[in-house]
Design an enzyme around this catalytic site. Structure first.
Site, PDB file in Angstrom:
ATOM      1  N   LYS A 198       8.418  -4.958   1.109  1.00  0.00           N
ATOM      2  CA  LYS A 198       8.924  -4.014   2.128  1.00  0.00           C
ATOM      3  C   LYS A 198       7.868  -2.978   2.438  1.00  0.00           C
ATOM      4  CE  LYS A 198      12.248  -2.258   4.662  1.00  0.00           C
ATOM      5  NZ  LYS A 198      11.292  -2.288   5.787  1.00  0.00           N
ATOM      6  N   LYS A 223       7.554   3.411  -4.575  1.00  0.00           N
ATOM      7  CA  LYS A 223       8.558   4.148  -3.800  1.00  0.00           C
ATOM      8  C   LYS A 223       9.911   3.435  -3.838  1.00  0.00           C
ATOM      9  CE  LYS A 223       6.621   5.587   0.089  1.00  0.00           C
ATOM     10  NZ  LYS A 223       6.284   5.747   1.530  1.00  0.00           N
ATOM     11  N   LYS A 264       2.465  -3.478   3.002  1.00  0.00           N
ATOM     12  CA  LYS A 264       2.069  -2.645   4.143  1.00  0.00           C
ATOM     13  C   LYS A 264       1.265  -3.496   5.105  1.00  0.00           C
ATOM     14  CE  LYS A 264       2.386   1.804   5.212  1.00  0.00           C
ATOM     15  NZ  LYS A 264       3.409   2.712   4.682  1.00  0.00           N
ATOM     16  N   THR A 305      12.701   9.916   7.365  1.00  0.00           N
ATOM     17  CA  THR A 305      11.651  10.356   6.441  1.00  0.00           C
ATOM     18  C   THR A 305      11.640  11.886   6.406  1.00  0.00           C
ATOM     19  OG1 THR A 305      10.406   8.383   7.034  1.00  0.00           O
ATOM     20  CG2 THR A 305       9.229  10.057   5.787  1.00  0.00           C
ATOM     21  N   ASN A 347       6.293  12.193  13.976  1.00  0.00           N
ATOM     22  CA  ASN A 347       7.713  11.958  13.700  1.00  0.00           C
ATOM     23  C   ASN A 347       8.168  12.624  12.398  1.00  0.00           C
ATOM     24  OD1 ASN A 347      10.294  10.774  13.547  1.00  0.00           O
ATOM     25  ND2 ASN A 347       9.473   9.037  12.419  1.00  0.00           N
ATOM     26  N   SER A 355      15.742   2.461   5.799  1.00  0.00           N
ATOM     27  CA  SER A 355      15.452   1.060   6.122  1.00  0.00           C
ATOM     28  C   SER A 355      16.327   0.135   5.279  1.00  0.00           C
ATOM     29  CB  SER A 355      13.987   0.731   5.817  1.00  0.00           C
ATOM     30  OG  SER A 355      13.155   1.083   6.883  1.00  0.00           O
TER      31      SER A 355
HETATM   32  N1  GLU Z   1       6.430   3.423   6.761  1.00  0.00           N
HETATM   33  C1  GLU Z   1       7.400   4.091   5.945  1.00  0.00           C
HETATM   34  C2  GLU Z   1       6.813   4.456   4.597  1.00  0.00           C
HETATM   35  O1  GLU Z   1       5.626   4.600   4.435  1.00  0.00           O
HETATM   36  C3  GLU Z   1       8.695   3.300   5.841  1.00  0.00           C
HETATM   37  C4  GLU Z   1       8.569   1.928   5.276  1.00  0.00           C
HETATM   38  C5  GLU Z   1       9.830   1.086   5.429  1.00  0.00           C
HETATM   39  O2  GLU Z   1      10.824   1.581   5.905  1.00  0.00           O
HETATM   40  O3  GLU Z   1       9.754  -0.083   5.050  1.00  0.00           O
HETATM   41  O4  GLU Z   1       7.526   4.706   3.664  1.00  0.00           O
END
Ligand code: GLU
Length: 425
Positions: free
Chosen positions: A71, A95, A107, A191, A222, A359
């Site tokens: 994810k 995370k 990522k 976030t 954002n 998410s």
């Molecule tokens: N891009 C966001 C992060 O760095 C969200 C990642 C997601 O929702 O999968 O946490």
């Protein structure tokens, strides 16, 4: 903004090694977690509006999936690099584990200048990304989401392409989608909302009262913008705001909504001092991003890029608390200096987890086909981030380490245990 040659992957590995040493993680496991499981890279050919075809180097790094499908977001930008994406993928593993989500970490990125694209070019690049990596993606495999310079529209194109290629509806294959396609309204601000909850929790811990708590926020995208608004609405004094081109500061406080209106009109925040309700009458100062970091405030929120607080400026940081809404804004060397100065750092893997938590809720709802209200999402998100905060603080107290290491201990031990239960490496 401070740019430097510091490699985020070195920082991520150092943080991992520090936690692994305390947990006495087997060298074999440590070696595996120091590298991603899969590193996918390819050039995506995109037909440009002028008829030419340009290739864009694209990446999907899948760090670990012991706890569940990979994810993590996809970012577009000229500064994207393989090592940066590898670090970001590893941070996603911690995370999701810390937040107790049934996900691993990944990522993605595309090296490009998204500001120069037309809408059509952006759409073709987004669809091209999915065409390139489709066999590695899916609700039970790897679930992308937005990150820097990608948004709900990009997710909509990606989902559409994915569904065309696979021949079936699969809304849970991407999160951060528009509401009409199975997204959740509260995802975009999530976030920032999670960061706000983290600030509330650290305020409680350190007995800071919102009204007398001065907050400086670096980054007005954002994440920074939404966090500023939630904090302002809860009575915190937002004294400094910045974008990539400069910052504004006023001791008496700034109004983030008015600052956003002005920024949209003027193009940059530095043009917004002393304008209408942004600063409520008294003249504010235009300062640099570096100066913003060193302001005498209670809480500093880096919400932009990696490597903003380094060995060079850590000694000059005056904030009592740093809440990391960006990924990787503090280098391990700076972290040590902040610890010596007794600065409380709420680490990225905890402070900015709100996005991936939302998410997760979106993915659950897509799998169920049953949708909650935004209030329910905020309520569940708040509880989850609050619980993760409490656990990380308790763990740091138990081992007499900083909150980041406490968070890493929890996250890493869970991932290592999952690897062991699956039969080891
Ligand atoms: N891009 C966001 C992060 O760095 C969200 C990642 C997601 O929702 O999968 O946490």
């Amino acid at each position: 903004m401070a740019t430097s040659a510091i490699n985020p992957l070195d920082s991520a590995r150092k943080q991992l090694r520090a936690a692994a040493a305390i947990l006495k993680i087997e060298p074999k496991v440590l070696a595996v977690l120091s590298e991603p499981k899969n590193e996918l890279t390819d050039d995506i050919p995109v037909k440009m509006d002028d008829g030419s075809t340009q290739n864009f180097n694209s990446l999907r790094v899948q760090h670990n999936d012991a706890l569940g499908p990979f994810k993590g977001g996809i970012r577009f930008g000229p500064g994207v690099s393989l090592d940066e994406v590898k670090a970001l993928a590893m941070w996603m593993t911690w995370k999701t584990s810390l937040a107790g989500l049934p996900f691993g970490g990944a990522k993605g990125g595309v090296i490009c200048d998204p500001k120069k694209f037309s809408k059509g070019e952006l759409e073709r690049l987004s669809r091209g990304y999915v065409q390139q990596f489709v066999e590695h993606l899916g609700p039970g495999k790897d679930i992308p989401a937005p990150d820097m310079y990608t948004n709900a529209q990009v997710m909509a194109w990606m989902l559409d392409e994915y569904e065309k290629l696979t021949g079936h509806h699969a809304p849970a294959a991407f999160t951060g989608k528009p509401v009409e396609l199975g997204g959740i309204g509260a995802r975009e601000s999530a976030t920032g909302y999670g960061g706000f909850v983290a600030v509330q929790q650290v305020s409680k811990l350190l007995k800071l009262k919102p009204k007398s708590t001065a907050v400086a926020i670096q980054g007005f995208g954002n994440v920074g913008h939404n966090a500023a608004q939630f904090l302002f609405d809860a009575g915190y004094k937002i004294v400094a705001l910045s974008d990539s081109q400069g910052a504004i500061y006023n001791k008496k406080g700034l109004n983030p909504a008015a600052a956003m209106t002005c920024k949209l009109e003027k193009g940059k925040i530095a043009e917004c001092y002393y304008r209408g309700s942004v600063v409520n009458g008294s003249k504010s100062g235009v300062i640099s991003n570096d100066e913003l970091l060193e302001l005498d405030v209670d809480i500093l929120i880096p919400a932009a890029l990696e490597n903003q607080i380094t060995a060079k400026n850590a000694n000059s940081i005056k904030a009592k608390v740093v809440v990391e809404l960006a990924n990787g804004p503090t280098t391990p060397e700076a972290d040590k200096i902040l610890q010596q100065k007794k600065t409380t750092v709420v680490p990225d893997v905890l402070a900015n987890a709100g996005g991936v938590v939302a998410s997760y809720f979106e993915w659950v709802q897509n799998n169920y086909g049953y949708y909650w209200t935004d209030d329910e999402v905020h309520d569940k998100l708040s509880k989850l981030v609050t619980a993760a905060f409490a656990k990380a603080v308790a763990e740091s107290g138990e081992h007499n380490v900083d909150i980041r290491t406490g968070a890493y201990l929890l996250a890493l031990s869970k991932v290592a245990r999952a690897i062991e239960l699956r039969g080891g490496i």
